[in-house]
Write an enzyme that holds these catalytic residues in place. Structure first.
Site, PDB file in Angstrom:
ATOM      1  N   GLU A  64      40.525  33.458  32.576  1.00 35.34           N
ATOM      2  CA  GLU A  64      39.476  32.769  33.323  1.00 35.34           C
ATOM      3  C   GLU A  64      38.315  32.517  32.387  1.00 35.34           C
ATOM      4  OE1 GLU A  64      36.409  33.745  36.777  1.00 35.34           O
ATOM      5  OE2 GLU A  64      38.472  33.691  37.524  1.00 35.34           O
ATOM      6  N   CYS A  99      30.481  32.714  36.233  1.00 35.05           N
ATOM      7  CA  CYS A  99      31.345  31.615  35.809  1.00 35.05           C
ATOM      8  C   CYS A  99      31.571  30.606  36.923  1.00 35.05           C
ATOM      9  CB  CYS A  99      32.670  32.151  35.281  1.00 35.05           C
ATOM     10  SG  CYS A  99      33.538  33.235  36.419  1.00 35.05           S
TER      11      CYS A  99
END
Length: 522
Positions: free
Chosen positions: A259, A293
């Site tokens: 990720e 994020c």
């Protein structure tokens, strides 16, 4: 609000010493200080591991993984369930340490506690169901029994970042454990203490100590050693580092879930509930001071509602309470480090120098602490500006007017990233239609990020430069396993019966295939 808040008043130094002793490192290893972002003062000294320490951690974990995988999955899941209970029981202690180590507001720290509880509950309940053997369609009906099983990878390497020291430390470990794996884990040096506390809670819940080994040190060196030894790697971090890890693992034919970065868009359509959208945009853009994020860094607002939306949004941003407090009196805390503050300042200064306008915020707040910065909203940001082209990873968002849904979608997709997106509309069907057109691994309709992230049955991950693989959901558990196909043939071999010619056999086989096709059997 000043930064006179005392970290020592909430953190037990004796506990920190006990935790740091659990790092896999040689006796009298060199140590590095972690820093409390609220004050910039030292928090603890963490021993540094060597590549030999990493090898030793993998050797110990590999031995533990063999007998752990042999234990009943119900027993493994029961331990994960106990972790859920202990995390909630000790939520105040955990939140204190998360705040001390990461400098975030209390509400953001509790979000991590709640998320780990959600993850543990999901893994403990769904894990056994996901991992149980399943019957599949066999070649010859009634003659071929087909079984799908899942075997643990072995020892998983987890490399976690600093921004969510609890969630990203333990949530990727839990599905690895329930699937029968051991873990060697390298948290970021600035997130080491929370990871060690999470490990101690897992051991208290019944997890064998050898099953979760924590190492520390320089990312390229110690992280690189993990990549060299692991049977699978879970990494959360920058796109640049993710590419390096993927290339090195590719040489070994070892899998990974990565990720990576994001430049996430929020689309406010012309029929959106503007009060609700503005309120959610504050959370979506400025949770954890934008160091998330999945945080929104681009706001595409229908031109017809731009001004009333901005009036609502800017008013809420300007009323945010920024500061250091170990209670719920602040809405936003500090940036993590001087490097993060420098990056935020560089993006804002570059944008302003090239013609962008600061609608609110725009200033560092050294009166609050060394790395505090105001939540900032920019206008007239264009391609070629750092704030337009790169992930800021801080409390900065840019607002863009759009004339139609098509333009909003086109601009939202005009990025190499594809992690998270948000669509706001009063027409849910319209929102889902727009969501399906977005090149993003995650899309929230009438939410910023928590609806999708908190739905642990959904697979979570990015497209394009935002990574590969998925955490959460069935996929988040099965990534830590190797699928195994077992086929049992009954009665006789798949070949002509005694005395039957191959011409007759192939004719019969062909007729059987046609019958199966007509009956719709796969």
């Amino acid at each position: 609000m000043s930064s006179t808040v005392s970290v020592d008043a909430v953190v037990d130094r004796a506990l920190l010493d006990r935790l740091t002793d659990r790092v896999v490192a040689r006796p009298r290893a060199e140590r590095v200080a972690t820093v409390a972002p609220f004050s910039g003062t030292p928090l603890a000294e963490v021993p540094l591991s060597t590549t030999d320490d990493v090898a030793a951690a993998f050797a110990a974990s590999r031995d533990a993984a063999h007998w752990w995988a042999a234990r009943p999955i119900a027993e493994r899941a029961r331990i994960i369930g106990h972790i859920h209970d202990l995390v909630l029981d000790r939520r105040a202690e955990i939140a204190d340490l998360v705040q001390a180590e990461a400098g975030k507001a209390r509400r953001d720290a509790f979000e991590e506690v709640a998320d780990v509880a959600l993850a543990a509950r999901y893994v403990s309940v769904r894990g056994p169901r996901v991992l149980r053997e399943r019957r599949r369609l066999g070649l010859a009906p009634g003659l071929t029994r087909a079984i799908e099983g899942h075997r643990p990878k072995g020892v998983v390497g987890v490399i976690s970042p600093w921004n969510y020291p609890l969630t990203l430390a333990i949530s990727d470990c839990l599905p690895a454990f329930v699937a029968g794996n051991a873990v060697v884990h390298k948290p970021d040096s600035q997130a080491m203490l929370t990871a060690l506390l999470a490990r101690s809670i897992a051991i208290e819940a019944g997890l064998p100590e050898a099953l979760w080994q924590i190492v520390s040190g320089d990312g390229p060196v110690i992280g690189g050693a993990i990549v060299e030894h692991a049977d699978y790697v879970s990494f959360t971090g920058s796109t640049a580092t993710g590419r390096v890890i993927a290339a090195r693992l590719g040489e070994r034919l070892v899998g990974a879930s990565l990720e990576l970065g994001g430049k996430n868009p929020m689309l406010v359509l012309d029929d959106a509930d503007l009060d609700r959208a503005a309120e959610a945009a504050v959370r979506a853009c400025f949770s954890n001071a934008g160091q998330l994020c999945m945080s929104m860094e681009r706001l595409y607002v229908a031109a017809s509602v731009r001004e009333p939306f901005l009036e609502r949004f800017l008013g809420r941003v300007e009323s945010m309470r920024v500061g250091a407090a170990f209670d719920y009196s602040c809405d936003m805390g500090s940036l993590m480090s001087q490097a993060q503050l420098d990056k935020v300042r560089a993006h804002i200064d570059d944008a302003v120098a090239k013609g962008a306008r600061v609608l609110t915020g725009g200033q560092a707040r050294p009166d609050l602490g060394p790395w505090f910065h105001e939540p900032t909203v920019l206008d007239s940001v264009r391609p070629g500006m750092l704030a337009a082209d790169l992930e800021t990873f801080g409390p900065v968002v840019s607002v863009y007017p759009v004339g139609s849904d098509d333009e909003a979608v086109e601009l939202a997709n005009d990025t190499p990233f594809g992690l998270n997106a948000s669509v706001w509309t009063s027409n849910l069907r319209r929102g889902v239609d727009v969501a399906r057109r977005l090149r993003s691994g995650i899309v929230n309709v009438n939410e910023g990020y928590t609806a999708a992230w908190g739905s642990h049955d959904l697979p979570i991950g990015g497209m394009g430069a935002s990574g590969l693989g998925r955490r959460h959901g069935r996929e988040g558990i099965l990534r830590y396993t190797e699928p195994q196909a077992i086929a049992v043939q009954r009665a006789h071999n798949l070949a002509p019966l005694n005395g039957m010619s191959y011409d007759t056999f192939t004719d019969l086989f062909t007729k059987s295939l046609r019958v199966l096709r007509r009956t719709g059997r796969a």
